[in-house]
Design a protein around this motif. Sequence first.
Motif, PDB file in Angstrom:
ATOM      1  N   GLU A 218      15.746  -2.340 -17.316  1.00 54.36           N
ATOM      2  CA  GLU A 218      15.271  -3.128 -18.431  1.00 54.36           C
ATOM      3  C   GLU A 218      14.148  -2.244 -19.109  1.00 54.36           C
ATOM      4  O   GLU A 218      13.772  -2.274 -20.400  1.00 54.36           O
ATOM      5  CB  GLU A 218      14.547  -4.224 -18.107  1.00 54.36           C
ATOM      6  CG  GLU A 218      15.695  -5.507 -17.814  1.00 54.36           C
ATOM      7  CD  GLU A 218      15.059  -6.803 -17.325  1.00 54.36           C
ATOM      8  OE1 GLU A 218      13.869  -6.987 -17.133  1.00 54.36           O
ATOM      9  OE2 GLU A 218      15.893  -7.632 -16.888  1.00 54.36           O
ATOM     10  N   GLU A 219      13.605  -1.357 -18.219  1.00 55.55           N
ATOM     11  CA  GLU A 219      12.415  -0.484 -18.901  1.00 55.55           C
ATOM     12  C   GLU A 219      12.656   0.949 -18.435  1.00 55.55           C
ATOM     13  O   GLU A 219      12.579   1.757 -17.573  1.00 55.55           O
ATOM     14  CB  GLU A 219      11.021  -0.766 -17.869  1.00 55.55           C
ATOM     15  CG  GLU A 219      10.475  -2.250 -17.946  1.00 55.55           C
ATOM     16  CD  GLU A 219      10.074  -2.522 -19.075  1.00 55.55           C
ATOM     17  OE1 GLU A 219       9.551  -1.592 -20.043  1.00 55.55           O
ATOM     18  OE2 GLU A 219      10.170  -3.840 -19.348  1.00 55.55           O
ATOM     19  N   LEU A 247       3.244   0.528 -14.986  1.00 50.94           N
ATOM     20  CA  LEU A 247       4.448  -0.064 -15.842  1.00 50.94           C
ATOM     21  C   LEU A 247       5.172  -1.036 -14.833  1.00 50.94           C
ATOM     22  O   LEU A 247       5.413  -1.926 -15.433  1.00 50.94           O
ATOM     23  CB  LEU A 247       5.491   1.164 -16.096  1.00 50.94           C
ATOM     24  CG  LEU A 247       4.742   2.141 -17.149  1.00 50.94           C
ATOM     25  CD1 LEU A 247       5.791   3.324 -17.243  1.00 50.94           C
ATOM     26  CD2 LEU A 247       4.696   1.395 -18.232  1.00 50.94           C
ATOM     27  N   ALA A 251       5.607  -4.727 -15.945  1.00 51.71           N
ATOM     28  CA  ALA A 251       6.872  -5.485 -15.978  1.00 51.71           C
ATOM     29  C   ALA A 251       7.107  -6.762 -15.068  1.00 51.71           C
ATOM     30  O   ALA A 251       7.269  -7.573 -15.402  1.00 51.71           O
ATOM     31  CB  ALA A 251       7.802  -4.355 -15.602  1.00 51.71           C
TER      32      ALA A 251
END
Length: 338
Positions: A218-219, A247, A251
């Motif tokens: 998703e990232e 990050l 998330a």
Amino acid sequence: MRAATSAPGAIRGILRAGIAEISAAPPLRTGASAPHLADPPSALLGGPAESAAEALDEWHDELGAPYPAGPEGARGVTTRQEAGVESPDARVCYVYGIVPASTDLPEGLLGTGGGKVRLVRYGDLAGVISELPAAGAMGTRDDLLAHESVVASLAARTTMLPLRFSAVVTTADAVAKEMLEPYYHWFTGILADLEGRAEFSVSGTYVQDTVLREVLAEEPEVMRLRESLRGLPEEAGYYERVRLGELIVHALDAKREVDTEDLVQALSRHAVAAAPRPPANEDTAADAAFLVADKDREDFRRAVDELGYRWAGRIRLRVLGPLAPYDFVPSPPGGPYC
């Protein structure tokens, strides 16, 4: 609570998410107020304790800290001399909570310091107490376990309004005259509101491999940084590694918010009230307490089962209950847990 049965130490169905009928300490965190209840007179109500006995030692220092004053004559203390007695040979009353005066105590129930637990009655109310020597300190693991054993035993057979760990009153007469009498109507109202209800704590832990795969998918920036660092020595790419960690944390925070909302929505329709709680650690996916009516317990059980099946392989569920309603006794305005 009156209909609850206990099987100490049993937690059934981690992935299947079955309800555990246990006599366990309630969750550590509080912070949920119940707006349908009247404002309480005392910060001694609804106090913290661990949800698992093996974690109690980590919180020794916190549990030994003094608590704010409650109703006159009832205070959280770290040394029994702080209760206001002068003679080191004197005895004081340790108060576990408030129950209906009609409550029958379990045979041979012992409390903190090995004292015999008894009731101090006033009208339709009773304070659950045991006596302690005035000399000595409180806050050991054994003290807390004894406190929770008494609370769990009473909560399994009657409606109980639990007090904080380390609530000490000078005499049994003071329990009646300085706690039960001044706040009689408030206590009776709270007990009436909690009658036929018990707390269940439901927490989820991420399956790390699964959730990290989700984050990578998703990232794109996480995937890019991960690939750029692949094969490099540990000392290389320091700032990139820091950024990658940030990050991933962000998330996971976003996922945790969504999963907590999912948990609350899935189970709230079978509960009187819900109290989401902050994560215990970075692996926590969701954590909340639910106040469940006895008549809705089977429906609540099925809802937890359904959520456990839906989350299988991604989030492991753990359920504790029935418990004394620690998360649903409101804190006083301006108090430490408001």
